[in-house]
Design an enzyme around this catalytic site. Structure first.
Site, mmCIF file in Angstrom:
data_model
loop_
_atom_site.group_PDB
_atom_site.id
_atom_site.type_symbol
_atom_site.label_atom_id
_atom_site.label_comp_id
_atom_site.label_asym_id
_atom_site.label_seq_id
_atom_site.Cartn_x
_atom_site.Cartn_y
_atom_site.Cartn_z
ATOM 1 N N ARG A 26 46.125 121.765 24.315
ATOM 2 C CA ARG A 26 46.409 120.403 24.795
ATOM 3 C C ARG A 26 46.401 119.350 23.700
ATOM 4 O O ARG A 26 46.950 118.285 23.887
ATOM 5 C CB ARG A 26 45.407 120.018 25.898
ATOM 6 N N VAL A 27 45.751 119.618 22.569
ATOM 7 C CA VAL A 27 45.758 118.591 21.521
ATOM 8 C C VAL A 27 46.318 119.095 20.194
ATOM 9 O O VAL A 27 46.727 118.299 19.362
ATOM 10 C CB VAL A 27 44.352 117.999 21.278
#
Ligand code: ATP
Ligand code: MG
Length: 514
Positions: free
Chosen positions: A367-368
């Protein structure tokens, strides 16, 4: 009549000393052991003991006070209880549990109390940090911007991880979870990342294999192993990840980048469940206690990228969790999926098919990390995930023996090449340069004419010919600059030449059969 003057003086001195001395009353709270169950002791007395205070038993055995009731306290033991007896004295220490931290730990194998388990010299006196420390506040944190290269093509290209990220590795037993973590540690050689491998309740044989691999690849020079095995008391297994994180935070707060592996949190949750049930705390879903989410979230929230004012260090966490029967929606896996910033899912089906690492790209996400990925990857492998997803969908369709049109057959053919190209043996992490060159050949269609079985060989050929590319271009791969169209053209031409020369050489060789 006075005695000799010297004796008089001595008497005076003694008198003044006696009058000046006021014996200090030091009350010491002690209690007694009431009952012993494996890993847990209940004690009477100690009315003022604090929550999670360290208490001492005879024979230098320590415990942490977890349940504090009016009449008795429940203590989690941090060692072997075989010599302990009902009625033994227990006393307060007045402090919370702490662990040694410092550079001397690097290269060592220690237990969660920081005591060496290897055959090297004893550890010197070191600073001590508390076992449980609050996670850095929002204001102390910064964005994740620097990639953490795992050296595994499929991860670095499709599910990239950034320094300061928490990425879960989950999968059934024997699907290659530990191997991914160990390859990542091995790939940190020369990259200024301190690594910590925390084994929680692992089989002795698998821990021995991990340590042997780390040693043979020279990775112990920058790694600490915090070790608990299956037969370690559950109290020690429970504190192991917190102790390892405290050791990691010391380096992070000094501005270093640190990588920590928790192998695995399923065993950690089971150790805590065992302790909680023995402490008679009410069981909840799957018999885990109600605060099981909190014990993992407070652990993983300690991993972060610190802001420049706090030194700019980072702590990347790769927790491992074992699923049963591919059930990723079981209690502990879902908890951890929601706490972490993404997951790498290892599929036993792919593993059986011989796809290794068996990462299921459709069920894995970061997600990052995408924002931290090196631009060179985006230039060469931007559409890889999409092509692969299309292929997977069509592949399952094609299994029914359907007649396929040309376009579909092409997509499937290309997909098979992507899968072959993303395979990688364990303990062989690749540099950014090697990965980019191979991925470029794949995405520019240079591998389409090559038989599937020949792909590993062709990949090795390309990797070994990297020196034919100009050095400034190779350096560009690991910088923040995206690759220009001219750079890509130059690389494609070079790869084409290498493959062409190789084919020419092959055709010149006498036929193997004759
Ligand atoms: P466990 O559930 O027992 O902890 P695990 O999921 O951690 O297992 P590993 O121990 O890492 O799995 O690997 C299982 C087996 O797969 C090992 O024998 C290992 O050698 C093999 N293996 C893992 N990755 C690869 C790979 N990329 N290529 C070839 N073999 C691999
Ligand atoms: Mg394992």
């Amino acid at each position: 009549m006075s005695l000799h003057p010297v004796i008089d003086d001595t008497f005076d001195l003694l008198r003044t000393a006696r009058e000046a001395s006021k014996p200090m009353l030091q009350p010491r709270e002690t209690g007694h052991v009431l009952s012993i169950t494996p890993g847990i002791v209940t004690c009477s007395g100690l009315p003022n003991v604090g929550n999670q205070e360290l208490v001492r038993f005879p024979g230098d055995l320590f415990g942490i006070a977890y349940n504090i009731d009016e009449k008795e306290i429940g203590v989690v033991l941090l060692g072997d209880d075989s010599k302990l007896q009902v009625g033994d004295e227990v006393s307060r220490t007045g402090t919370a549990m702490d662990v040694p931290v410092g550079n001397s730990l690097i290269g060592r194998i220690v237990n969660p109390l920081g005591e060496p388990l290897d055959d090297k010299e004893t550890l010197p006196e070191m600073e001590r940090y508390p076992l449980e420390r609050p996670a850095p506040s929002i204001m102390d944190r910064d964005f994740v911007t620097v990639p953490l290269q795992t050296g595994i093509k499929v991860v670095d290209a499709l599910i990239p991880i950034g320094r300061g990220q928490r990425e879960l590795i989950l999968g059934d037993r024997q699907t290659g979870k530990t191997s991914i973590a160990i390859d990542t540690i091995i790939n940190q050689k020369g990259k200024n990342v301190i690594c910590i491998y925390c084994a929680i309740g692992q089989r002795t044989s698998s821990v021995a294999k991990v340590i042997a691999n780390l040693r043979s690849k020279g990775a112990m020079d920058y790694t600490i192993v915090v070790l608990t095995e299956g037969n370690t008391p559950p109290g020690l297994q429970f504190i192991a990840p917190y102790a390892a994180t405290t050791m990691a935070e010391y380096f992070m707060e000094k501005g270093n980048d640190v990588l920590i592996i928790y192998d695995d949190l399923t065993h950690h949750a089971r150790a805590y469940r065992e302790l909680s049930l023995l402490l008679r705390r009410p069981p909840g879903r799957e018999a885990f206690p109600g605060d099981i989410f909190y014990i993992h979230s407070r652990l993983l929230e300690r991993a972060t990228h610190l802001s420049a004012e706090r030194g700019g260090g980072s702590l990347t966490a790769l927790p491992i969790v074992e699923t049963e029967g591919q059930n990723i929606s079981a209690y502990i896996p879902t908890n951890l999926i929601s706490i972490t910033d993404g997951q790498l899912y290892l599929s036993p089906k792919l593993f059986e098919l011989g796809v290794q690492p068996a990462i299921d790209i459709g069920k894995s996400v970061s997600r990052v990390g995408g924002k931290a990925q090196l631009p060179a990857y985006r230039s060469v492998a931007g559409h890889l995930k999409l092509s692969y997803a299309q292929f997977e969908e069509l592949e399952s369709f094609a299994r029914f023996g359907t007649r396929l049109d040309d376009h579909t057959r092409k997509v499937i053919d290309h997909g098979k090449r992507i899968r072959a190209c993303l395979q990688q043996p364990e303990l062989q992490p690749l540099s950014v340069q090697e990965q980019i060159f191979v991925l470029l050949a794949l995405t520019h269609g240079l591998l389409e004419e090559i038989e599937l079985e020949q792909i590993p060989e062709t990949e090795t050929l390309l990797r070994n010919s990297l020196s034919e590319l100009p050095a400034p271009l190779l350096q560009k791969f690991s910088t923040e600059q995206p690759l220009q169209a001219s750079d890509l053209r130059m690389m494609v031409d070079a790869a084409e030449n290498i493959l062409k020369n190789h084919r020419a050489l092959q055709s010149e060789l006498p036929d193997k059969k004759s």
